[in-house]
Design a protein around this motif. Structure first.
Motif, PDB file in Angstrom:
ATOM      1  N   LEU A  46     -28.603   1.635 -16.716  1.00 25.05           N
ATOM      2  CA  LEU A  46     -29.921   1.934 -17.271  1.00 25.05           C
ATOM      3  C   LEU A  46     -30.151   3.428 -17.462  1.00 25.05           C
ATOM      4  CD1 LEU A  46     -32.166  -0.535 -15.228  1.00 25.05           C
ATOM      5  CD2 LEU A  46     -31.340  -0.825 -17.566  1.00 25.05           C
ATOM      6  N   ASN A  91     -36.612  -3.291 -19.036  1.00 20.26           N
ATOM      7  CA  ASN A  91     -36.158  -2.409 -20.114  1.00 20.26           C
ATOM      8  C   ASN A  91     -36.828  -2.757 -21.434  1.00 20.26           C
ATOM      9  OD1 ASN A  91     -34.861  -4.672 -21.153  1.00 20.26           O
ATOM     10  ND2 ASN A  91     -32.825  -4.045 -20.456  1.00 20.26           N
ATOM     11  N   LEU A 140     -38.006   2.426 -20.168  1.00 22.11           N
ATOM     12  CA  LEU A 140     -38.095   1.502 -19.049  1.00 22.11           C
ATOM     13  C   LEU A 140     -39.542   1.403 -18.614  1.00 22.11           C
ATOM     14  CD1 LEU A 140     -35.097   2.751 -16.864  1.00 22.11           C
ATOM     15  CD2 LEU A 140     -35.103   0.793 -18.406  1.00 22.11           C
ATOM     16  N   CYS A 197     -32.515  -4.085 -12.030  1.00 19.04           N
ATOM     17  CA  CYS A 197     -31.735  -2.854 -11.920  1.00 19.04           C
ATOM     18  C   CYS A 197     -30.872  -2.953 -10.673  1.00 19.04           C
ATOM     19  CB  CYS A 197     -32.633  -1.612 -11.897  1.00 19.04           C
ATOM     20  SG  CYS A 197     -33.669  -1.466 -10.426  1.00 19.04           S
TER      21      CYS A 197
END
Length: 225
Positions: free
Chosen positions: A143, A94, A174, A101
């Motif tokens: 996310l 990120n 990202l 993730c």
């Protein structure tokens, strides 16, 4: 039909004339890879070994179950930073520079025909091939990331074409540092590859696939300059 969905067992099964590929959405939404091999029927989740994994990392939802560990379960789309320390299929970073993730199942869609890759070489389905495509969407709610997995099935040609994961929704900055490679149980116990130089004769070499990682590389060198 070449793609079967069992809502009770939460399995997604792909069939060709001679092979079967099966996945399952587990109790916390992780997409597991159950089987790829000779054609068979039924729920194959008994093939997944579940033993006491001791201190291996596990998601907080399964903290009470010592047999559940993403470090051992066969996943369809393993990612970095979710408890699986093996080779990932997807690596995400990120805007703060943090890796990781946690992808969970959201939905799936079955379409007639084989998916296409715009501007790229691919396997194409013709009339009478009865081709179908399975589209599975996984997401990381934290996310705001959605990932799409595509599987093209041409049953009469005995072909199953899984496509590397592609992002379909990104709510924040990202950096997608993969996909790297697909990891599934081997269909065969041996592998034949070729080694050659441009315009030179190819040399075939057969080797055992074994149970360890096996990588095949292709390198092209420009000798015209």
């Amino acid at each position: 039909m070449s793609i079967l969905v069992d809502k009770g067992a939460r399995t997604l099964t792909l069939h060709t004339c001679n092979t079967t590929y099966q996945m399952q959405v587990d109790q916390i939404g992780v997409l597991l890879h159950l089987y790829y091999g000779g054609r068979t029927d039924g729920n194959l989740d008994y093939l997944v070994s579940r033993f006491d994994r001791g201190t291996s990392a596990s998601p907080h939802q399964m903290a009470h179950d010592r047999t559940y560990s993403l470090d051992f379960l066969p996943q369809e789309c393993p990612v970095q930073g979710a408890g699986d320390t093996r080779s990932p299929l997807l690596v995400v970073r990120n805007d703060a520079g943090t890796f990781g993730c946690d992808l969970r199942y959201v939905r799936h869609v079955v379409r007639d025909g084989k998916y296409a890759l715009a501007g790229l070489p691919a396997v194409y389905a013709g009339e009478g091939d009865d081709a179908q495509t399975l589209c599975v969407t996984l997401a990381d709610a934290r996310l705001g990331l959605e990932v799409e997995l595509l599987y093209g099935v041409l049953p009469h040609l005995d072909v199953i074409c899984p496509l590397a994961p592609t992002t379909t929704r990104v709510e924040a900055f990202l950096c997608i540092l993969a996909p790297l490679w697909r990891r599934v149980a081997p269909l065969a116990t041996s592998l034949t590859s070729t080694s050659s130089v441009w315009t030179s004769r190819r040399r075939c070499a057969a080797r055992s696939s074994g149970t360890s990682a096996l990588r095949l590389w292709c390198r092209r060198v420009d000798i015209t300059g």
